[in-house]
Design an enzyme around this catalytic site. Structure first.
Site, PDB file in Angstrom:
ATOM      1  N   ARG A 240      31.333 -22.378 -23.520  1.00  0.00           N
ATOM      2  CA  ARG A 240      30.356 -21.604 -22.775  1.00  0.00           C
ATOM      3  C   ARG A 240      30.578 -20.140 -23.107  1.00  0.00           C
ATOM      4  O   ARG A 240      31.724 -19.683 -23.209  1.00  0.00           O
ATOM      5  CB  ARG A 240      30.488 -21.830 -21.265  1.00  0.00           C
ATOM      6  N   GLU A 269      21.920 -15.959 -22.828  1.00  0.00           N
ATOM      7  CA  GLU A 269      21.149 -16.780 -23.760  1.00  0.00           C
ATOM      8  C   GLU A 269      19.689 -16.846 -23.324  1.00  0.00           C
ATOM      9  O   GLU A 269      19.422 -16.993 -22.129  1.00  0.00           O
ATOM     10  CB  GLU A 269      21.746 -18.196 -23.836  1.00  0.00           C
ATOM     11  N   HIS A 288      23.408 -22.167 -29.568  1.00  0.00           N
ATOM     12  CA  HIS A 288      23.788 -23.188 -28.584  1.00  0.00           C
ATOM     13  C   HIS A 288      23.244 -24.554 -29.023  1.00  0.00           C
ATOM     14  O   HIS A 288      22.591 -25.277 -28.264  1.00  0.00           O
ATOM     15  CB  HIS A 288      23.268 -22.833 -27.186  1.00  0.00           C
TER      16      HIS A 288
END
Length: 335
Positions: A240, A269, A288
């Site tokens: 993360r 993000e 991601h």
């Protein structure tokens, strides 16, 4: 005729997918699945899903306020491994069962972390650009570590960290790891040396981060960690974004206190286009996407539907994040 189906809401991420397999897994309950687009505002989520018996969540914040307002809510299923978007203590207090799917893309994330390491080590992106520009250098610009005989440090030795350890050990590296919540038997089974976080920073040529995000791990990899790293070392993060203090990382790279970073996750993000990391040649960036394989993504709706079906039929889900909710006797029962 009165519809007595349970209400299940899927709160999607930035990319919308087909959730018909979730509905199929719940047809025998019965339950009706409604898909919602990504919702960032908890008040909007409450308004859209007020009659929810279950939520499937990608990235939307599931706060105490949301779970309190959704009085019939019995379970929240997170579509992946991490559950930092869910207020788990509040869920436990309110009797809401939190479920994750921890095994779905273990191999994919481990493979992606290894791919980032190899891409950076072999300077694949730079070499590709050179060849396309007509430059035939015949070597690796800036040099490259041998990998075999070098040291890889793993922060977090859960399912993904362990899968990465097995893969990177095959390259004849020395693998060390830090995880205070994993017992010595697991380290021994993987053939890994247990070290402190400080020693891991000092010894590693490559550091790969695989820990969950929580209050303890937020900015775990920060200024103090970077100060101990070798100036020739690489940081890899597929866990993360907020586990790494991004501002501290930027300073460390700018000051050449470490050689590079390979990142799939970011503090914010989608990442801002003016983020300094994107202007650095020694940073490999992906969006991601480490979790992704066609097969793994296709399995998400069915797996989530099966777990919700267990809750709504009085069974225990396979992967309960907050098992203490059962011990407290506060579980919100299905009708």
């Amino acid at each position: 005729m009165v519809d007595r189906s349970y209400r299940v809401y899927v709160v999607q991420g930035q990319v919308e997918r087909d959730w018909s397999d979730c509905q199929a897994a719940l047809d025998g309950v019965p339950a009706r699945v409604t898909t919602l687009p990504f919702v960032a505002d908890p008040d909007v989520l409450i308004a859209r899903a007020r009659d929810a018996d279950a939520l499937v969540d990608v990235f939307s914040p599931i706060t105490r306020g949301v779970m309190s307002a959704l009085e019939g809510l019995k379970t929240v299923v997170r579509t992946g491994v991490g559950y930092d978007v869910i207020d788990v203590p509040a869920a436990t207090e309110l009797g809401v069962i939190v479920v994750n799917i921890p095994d779905l893309w273990v191999r994919e994330v481990a493979n992606h972390a290894l791919a980032l390491l190899l891409t950076w080590n072999r300077k694949i992106l730079t070499l590709d650009r050179q060849v396309r520009a007509g430059v035939w250098a015949g070597g690796v610009p800036g040099g490259a570590g041998s990998l075999h005989g070098e040291t890889v440090g793993i922060v977090g030795l859960g399912n993904i960290g362990s899968a990465f350890a097995r893969r990177v050990a095959a390259l004849e590296t020395t693998v060390i790891a830090c995880d205070p919540y994993v017992d010595d038997r697991h380290f021994a089974a993987l053939g890994l040396e247990r070290v402190s976080l400080e020693r891991l920073a000092e010894r590693s040529d490559y550091v790969s981060v695989h820990t969950l995000l929580n209050a303890e791990t937020r900015h775990l990899i920060g200024e103090k960690f970077f100060a101990r790293m070798k100036p020739t070392a690489l940081l890899i993060n597929t866990s993360r974004g907020p586990v790494v203090d991004e501002r501290a990382l930027i300073r460390a790279l700018q000051d050449r206190r470490l050689a590079g970073a390979a990142l799939d996750v970011w503090e914010d993000e989608p990442i801002a286009r003016d983020n300094p990391l994107l202007a650095m040649d020694n940073v490999v960036a992906t969006p991601h996407a480490a979790y992704f394989s066609t097969a793994a993504v296709a399995a998400i709706p069915r797996r989530c539907g099966e777990e919700i079906a267990r809750v709504l039929t009085g069974q225990r889900p396979l992967n309960v994040v907050n098992p203490e909710v059962y011990a407290s006797g506060a579980v919100r029962r299905a009708r």
